[in-house]
Enzyme design. Structure first.
Site, PDB file in Angstrom:
ATOM      1  N   ASP A 255     -28.862  47.705  36.688  1.00  0.00           N
ATOM      2  CA  ASP A 255     -30.129  47.395  37.236  1.00  0.00           C
ATOM      3  C   ASP A 255     -30.572  48.271  37.508  1.00  0.00           C
ATOM      4  O   ASP A 255     -30.510  49.856  37.258  1.00  0.00           O
ATOM      5  CB  ASP A 255     -29.396  46.810  38.369  1.00  0.00           C
ATOM      6  N   ARG A 256     -32.057  48.676  38.357  1.00  0.00           N
ATOM      7  CA  ARG A 256     -32.691  49.501  38.697  1.00  0.00           C
ATOM      8  C   ARG A 256     -32.467  50.179  39.156  1.00  0.00           C
ATOM      9  O   ARG A 256     -31.862  50.972  40.054  1.00  0.00           O
ATOM     10  CB  ARG A 256     -33.978  49.185  38.600  1.00  0.00           C
ATOM     11  N   ASP A 257     -32.989  49.727  40.943  1.00  0.00           N
ATOM     12  CA  ASP A 257     -32.561  50.111  41.905  1.00  0.00           C
ATOM     13  C   ASP A 257     -31.768  49.445  42.662  1.00  0.00           C
ATOM     14  O   ASP A 257     -31.109  48.052  42.640  1.00  0.00           O
ATOM     15  CB  ASP A 257     -33.792  49.252  43.318  1.00  0.00           C
ATOM     16  N   GLU A 263     -31.703  52.577  46.477  1.00  0.00           N
ATOM     17  CA  GLU A 263     -32.184  51.212  47.005  1.00  0.00           C
ATOM     18  C   GLU A 263     -33.761  52.034  48.122  1.00  0.00           C
ATOM     19  O   GLU A 263     -33.408  52.223  49.165  1.00  0.00           O
ATOM     20  CB  GLU A 263     -31.378  49.845  47.425  1.00  0.00           C
ATOM     21  N   VAL A 264     -34.708  51.156  47.735  1.00  0.00           N
ATOM     22  CA  VAL A 264     -35.337  51.209  48.730  1.00  0.00           C
ATOM     23  C   VAL A 264     -36.394  49.294  48.447  1.00  0.00           C
ATOM     24  O   VAL A 264     -36.906  49.436  47.890  1.00  0.00           O
ATOM     25  CB  VAL A 264     -37.175  52.274  47.653  1.00  0.00           C
ATOM     26  N   GLN A 299     -37.984  42.532  39.381  1.00  0.00           N
ATOM     27  CA  GLN A 299     -39.257  42.979  40.489  1.00  0.00           C
ATOM     28  C   GLN A 299     -40.423  41.996  40.410  1.00  0.00           C
ATOM     29  O   GLN A 299     -41.856  41.496  39.734  1.00  0.00           O
ATOM     30  CB  GLN A 299     -40.137  43.757  39.298  1.00  0.00           C
ATOM     31  N   ARG A 358     -35.396  35.832  35.242  1.00  0.00           N
ATOM     32  CA  ARG A 358     -34.921  36.993  36.194  1.00  0.00           C
ATOM     33  C   ARG A 358     -33.904  36.565  36.828  1.00  0.00           C
ATOM     34  O   ARG A 358     -32.813  35.800  36.794  1.00  0.00           O
ATOM     35  CB  ARG A 358     -35.482  35.766  38.203  1.00  0.00           C
ATOM     36  N   ASP A 384     -25.590  46.237  41.294  1.00  0.00           N
ATOM     37  CA  ASP A 384     -24.965  45.981  42.901  1.00  0.00           C
ATOM     38  C   ASP A 384     -25.304  44.694  43.675  1.00  0.00           C
ATOM     39  O   ASP A 384     -25.170  45.122  44.653  1.00  0.00           O
ATOM     40  CB  ASP A 384     -26.303  47.483  42.999  1.00  0.00           C
TER      41      ASP A 384
END
Length: 640
Positions: A255-257, A263-264, A299, A358, A384
């Site tokens: 996962d990215r964020d 995390e933003v 996203q 998604r 996460d």
């Protein structure tokens, strides 16, 4: 017949003189034979038998070794440069000896690539040239290539580039398929010219089409002693083999964020993108091990109209730049831009759909598996959120929840990760080493459970000794042996914090009446039974909204783990096998400290709590060790 392969073999190899003496660079030995011989044998393997060697420095050494190629199963002709003309100049001068379509290899690269796939990709593209592209661990001093969605090259970005600029990590790896027509028009008849820095930009300027063939297959420049040694180590280690198309690859989906970067909420600016500590190092370890590092990210900011596709591309360019600065790279980046809910100002109507990509849907992982030939049974998803874990579960890969970002607290779907780790660095350590070592430790126990059929297995031990991890690895081992197993955590029956007596001992913190009522009958069930198990959130000390359902068959093995696993008499009496997990006390303290620091406790509070737990439960739990049939060491340190 004109040659269908041109190998640029004119280099002197000045930087390799300490190893090669005065040999031409393509004749430098790697793994017992010249690198040029490796290339010729690769061409033969893939059916490219007519080869032109473009030679200059001490060309007699090359022709003496290879002759007409018959000893190597190919046909070789030599195009001799009277003076150096650069890669593009040498190629232009050799055009009369080349076929209408031909491969170009550089004589100072070790290549383990399916050349036929590259050739076919060029034919399908209909372009004038196809460039073999891949990410690497030093993009800052590499020629980068900008590629559009359709695979066509938009720009060549040679180094050095202006400082402070971000670009996607897609490197020109110096392997091409070219059409001969019009090539003479983009290289002067005199002087030195370079294919990457001069010819390709000239082709783009003239309106020619270039295609980017992106693949993780192994190709490395070995033109310095350090690079030569690195290539030799990679081959010996099996890295080239693991990245080849001869077998399915292993991958770690990220996962990215909240997993890779901090995390933003609805990240919209490149300035807000910060890597989590040690994330680049963790990805680099995956790269060096030959496991593909692939980001799969939702996203919805694109569908909501908050971030344009161009802005998202800039964010990902910054991400890959930051990773590149740490010597790491991504083998793939898959994005779902959709969002099913409507009503946002500026939203993109075409993207407001319910899709199959998604997360928690597994579409992104499935697409990556197809594109990159990934073996799901040897791959992982690290994330996460419950969406990440559910996507990995549906895709059929192992899952790791990290305690960064949301740490599973989003509570959107039932939380059922295979493993839980503090952060990405610890997850990668577990994937590369800890999991394999723990599988080795529990293998005899799993075999015993199958040969001497066990129905209910208890796993006990002190807090932070690794019980849940051992239980899950035990379950995996049983599945390999053909058994069906379920893992239940006794933390699912912890009492609410305000109902736990302060002086009642460790058992008093659990709802033992419900444990006995729910779990003891499972040891003798004759018909399939369904059980719904709450999930305890260690960060909030509450049960999550979504329980996890188990369907337990009459022959299934039930693994029950927890601090009080060997302390409930009724469970102990019903158990077929009892296991105690232990780790050195210093390691257990380090895990305990890391866990409670994550929960926001101060050092003083953590030390006090540890001492209280030691006084309250340690002697009692350690006494239960004597009831165990097996003592298993917990996994190696994972609190990094």
């Amino acid at each position: 017949m004109n040659a269908v392969v041109a190998i640029l073999a004119g280099g002197q190899g000045t930087r390799l003189a300490a190893r090669s003496g005065n040999l031409p660079k393509p004749m430098v030995s790697i793994m017992g034979k010249p690198v040029l011989q490796h290339q010729i044998e690769l061409c033969r393997t893939h059916g490219f038998l007519d080869i032109a060697l473009l030679v200059h420095y001490r060309h007699e050494t090359i022709s003496d070794h290879f002759g007409d190629g018959s000893a190597f199963g190919v046909r070789i002709r030599y195009c001799i440069e009277s003076f150096p003309r650069g890669t593009s100049g040498a190629l232009r001068d050799a055009l009369p000896s080349l076929a209408e379509q031909f491969l170009v290899l550089y004589g100072d690269t070790y290549v383990d690539v399916d050349l036929r796939n590259l050739w076919d990709a060029h034919v399908c593209s209909g372009c004038d040239a196809t460039l073999f592209l891949h990410p690497n661990d030093h993009p800052h001093d590499s020629d980068l290539v900008e590629v559009g969605r359709n695979g066509q090259v938009r720009a060549i970005l040679p180094y050095p580039r202006p400082p402070g600029t971000d670009h996607r990590n897609l490197v020109n790896a110096a392997l091409y398929v070219l059409n001969r027509k019009h090539l003479a028009d983009v290289t002067p008849a005199e002087g030195k010219e370079d294919i990457a820095k001069h010819m390709f930009p000239a082709m783009l300027a003239a309106g020619r089409t270039l295609h980017g063939h992106v693949t993780p297959e192994y190709i490395k420049d070995m033109g310095t002693p350090e690079r030569l040694d690195k290539v030799a180590r990679d081959i010996e280690f099996g890295l080239a083999e693991r990245l080849s198309v001869r077998s399915l690859r292993s991958a770690v989906f990220l996962d990215r964020d909240g997993t890779l970067n901090e995390e933003v909420h609805h990240l919209q600016s490149v300035d807000d993108l910060k890597l989590i500590d040690h994330a680049a190092e963790a990805v680099r370890r995956l790269n060096r091990d030959g496991k593909l590092a692939i980001v799969v990210t939702n996203q919805p900011v694109v569908a909501r109209g908050d971030v344009s596709e161009a802005k998202l591309e800039a964010i990902h360019a910054r991400l890959e730049t930051l990773l590149g600065q740490g010597g790491a790279y991504l083998d793939g980046l898959y994005v779902c831009p959709h969002h099913p809910d409507r009503g946002f100002p500026g939203e993109i109507e075409a993207l407001k759909i319910r899709c199959t990509c998604r997360k928690p849907a597994p579409g992104l992982i499935e697409r990556a598996c197809a594109d990159l030939q990934v073996n799901r049974t040897d791959s992982w998803m690290v994330g996460d959120t419950t969406s990440d874990i559910e996507a990995g579960r549906q895709a059929g890969v192992r899952t790791v929840l990290v305690r960064t970002g949301h740490a599973g607290g989003d509570d959107k779907y039932p939380l059922r990760p295979d493993y839980v780790m503090p952060a990405l660095a610890a997850a990668v350590e577990w994937i590369l080493h800890g999991h394999r070592e723990t599988m080795r430790r529990v293998a005899p126990l799993a075999h015993r459970m199958v040969t001497e059929p066990a129905r209910l297995v208890l796993v006990g031990g002190l807090a932070r000794s690794g019980k849940s991890t051992v239980a899950q690895v035990l379950k995996e081992s049983l599945v390999v042996l053909g058994a069906t197993a379920h893992v239940l955590s006794l933390d699912s029956w912890l009492k609410p914090e305000d109902q736990r007596p302060t002086d009642g001992g460790v058992l008093a913190r659990y709802d033992t009446m419900t444990i006995k009522r729910e779990l003891v009958p499972l040891a003798t069930v004759r018909h399939r039974r369904h059980i719904s198990v709450p999930v305890y959130d260690r960060s909030t000390l509450r049960m999550l909204r979504h329980a996890v359902n188990h369907s337990v068959g009459a022959s299934d093995i039930l693994i029950i783990e927890g601090v009080v696993g060997l302390l409930v008499p009724e469970l102990v009496a019903a158990a077929s096998m009892k296991v105690f997990v232990e780790v050195p006390e210093a390691e257990r303290l380090a895990r305990f400290t890391s866990d409670y620091a994550w929960r926001g406790r101060s050092d003083a509070e953590i030390r006090q709590l540890f001492d209280e737990r030691n006084a309250d439960e340690t002697a009692t739990v350690l006494a239960s060790r004597s009831a165990a049939d097996f003592i298993i060491p917990g996994q190696a340190p994972i609190h990094a």
